[in-house]
Design an enzyme around this catalytic site. Structure first.
Site, PDB file in Angstrom:
ATOM      1  N   LEU A 187     -20.320 -17.812  75.553  1.00 60.84           N
ATOM      2  CA  LEU A 187     -19.067 -17.363  76.148  1.00 60.84           C
ATOM      3  C   LEU A 187     -17.932 -17.785  75.228  1.00 60.84           C
ATOM      4  O   LEU A 187     -17.646 -18.985  75.113  1.00 60.84           O
ATOM      5  CB  LEU A 187     -18.882 -17.981  77.537  1.00 60.84           C
ATOM      6  CG  LEU A 187     -19.936 -17.617  78.589  1.00 60.84           C
ATOM      7  CD1 LEU A 187     -19.730 -18.448  79.854  1.00 60.84           C
ATOM      8  CD2 LEU A 187     -19.865 -16.129  78.916  1.00 60.84           C
TER       9      LEU A 187
ATOM     10  N   ASP B 134     -19.405 -32.360  89.022  1.00 63.50           N
ATOM     11  CA  ASP B 134     -18.869 -33.058  87.845  1.00 63.50           C
ATOM     12  C   ASP B 134     -17.763 -32.200  87.235  1.00 63.50           C
ATOM     13  O   ASP B 134     -17.730 -31.952  86.037  1.00 63.50           O
ATOM     14  CB  ASP B 134     -19.990 -33.323  86.833  1.00 63.50           C
ATOM     15  CG  ASP B 134     -19.556 -34.250  85.698  1.00 63.50           C
ATOM     16  OD1 ASP B 134     -18.529 -34.932  85.841  1.00 63.50           O
ATOM     17  OD2 ASP B 134     -20.237 -34.283  84.656  1.00 63.50           O
TER      18      ASP B 134
END
Length: 283
Positions: free
Chosen positions: A87, A187
């Site tokens: 990406l 997280d």
């Protein structure tokens, strides 16, 4: 990186391999495959269960939000390698931040069967106990604070350890209104948000059924870009319980203890202040 392993996992030859550095106990790579795909690869020699947990978490997050999930597809995984689509990163924008807030709210609303998860987790390179439970406060104290306090204690004095132990003892009061388990990243600091294609993508999860305020507190911990836009858009879709801002330090205590355990006393002050602030919020 083991090119033959990558080629077996993807079914395509690796034509161009670019090293991107290392993170914790693994190496990072960008690879162009012979079939035209560009992929991101995490590789490690001996981390059994680590990549499987990450892949399971990504797939589980995607299932919760359906086609709108801001989660990359898992192309392949084994004990030594995790392969995701490449990406290309771009600067965040206000519009992408607002979209992220709405998509994160929808993801959380997907829910979970319990707090925790039916798989063993990891946060960075440390094991994460996901043993399920029906209620969040004691689960958070026992599965998220206590194990990392034990690891961080060598960098804290006795009074500081006692302060965190007070948070655990008073957790029922500090936790705020009860909420059902949310499907959370676990997280979600700003480094685990990848901006690409006009949206935010969730990467490197420690996914589990948790409290949705945990993800929002993590975004604030190291300063996500356009945080106010993210939060405003989130609350339009999924309003937060009264007092949520005062509980931010409580939710930040776990990741700060993890940082003390991993990186030493440089995070000691932040962890201790989070414990103090969590206790002040109940007064």
């Amino acid at each position: 990186m083991d090119r033959r392993r990558l080629e077996r996992l993807t079914g395509a030859a690796a034509e161009q391999v670019t090293a991107l550095g290392t993170g914790h106990a693994w190496s990072l790579w960008r690879v162009r495959l012979a079939d035209g795909r560009q992929v991101f690869v995490k590789a490690a020699d001996d981390r059994p269960g680590l990549f499987a947990a990450e892949a399971t978490g990504l797939r589980w997050l995607a299932e919760g939000a359906g086609h709108a999930a801001p989660v990359p597809e898992v192309i392949a995984v084994d004990d030594h390698m995790l392969v995701l689509p490449w990406l290309p990163a771009e600067p965040p924008s206000p519009q992408a931040a607002e979209r992220f807030g709405r998509e994160l709210a929808a993801l959380h609303a997907g829910g979970a069967d319990s707090f925790g998860a039916p798989w063993q987790g990891f946060i960075a390179r440390l094991p994460l106990d996901n043993t399920p439970a029906d209620r969040w406060p004691r689960w958070y104290a026992e599965r998220r604070i206590a194990p990392y306090l034990r690891l961080a204690a060598r960098h804290l004095d006795r009074a500081e350890v006692g302060l965190v132990e007070r948070v655990m003892a008073e957790i029922e009061t500090l936790a705020g209104p009860e909420e059902p388990p949310a499907r959370i990243h676990g997280d979600l600091w700003s480094g685990n948000v990848l901006w690409s294609g006009g949206r935010a993508w969730l990467i490197d999860p420690a996914a589990h059924g948790g409290h949705r305020e945990t993800d929002l507190a993590m975004l604030a911990l190291f300063g996500a870009p356009y945080l106010d836009r993210i939060l405003d858009a989130y609350r339009e879709v999924h309003p937060l319980a009264e007092g949520w801002r005062a509980r931010v330090p409580l939710h930040q205590l776990h990741p700060l203890l993890v940082h003390v355990a991993l990186f030493g006393p440089s995070y000691r002050g932040a962890a201790v202040e989070a414990a103090r602030a969590a206790l002040r919020a109940s007064r």
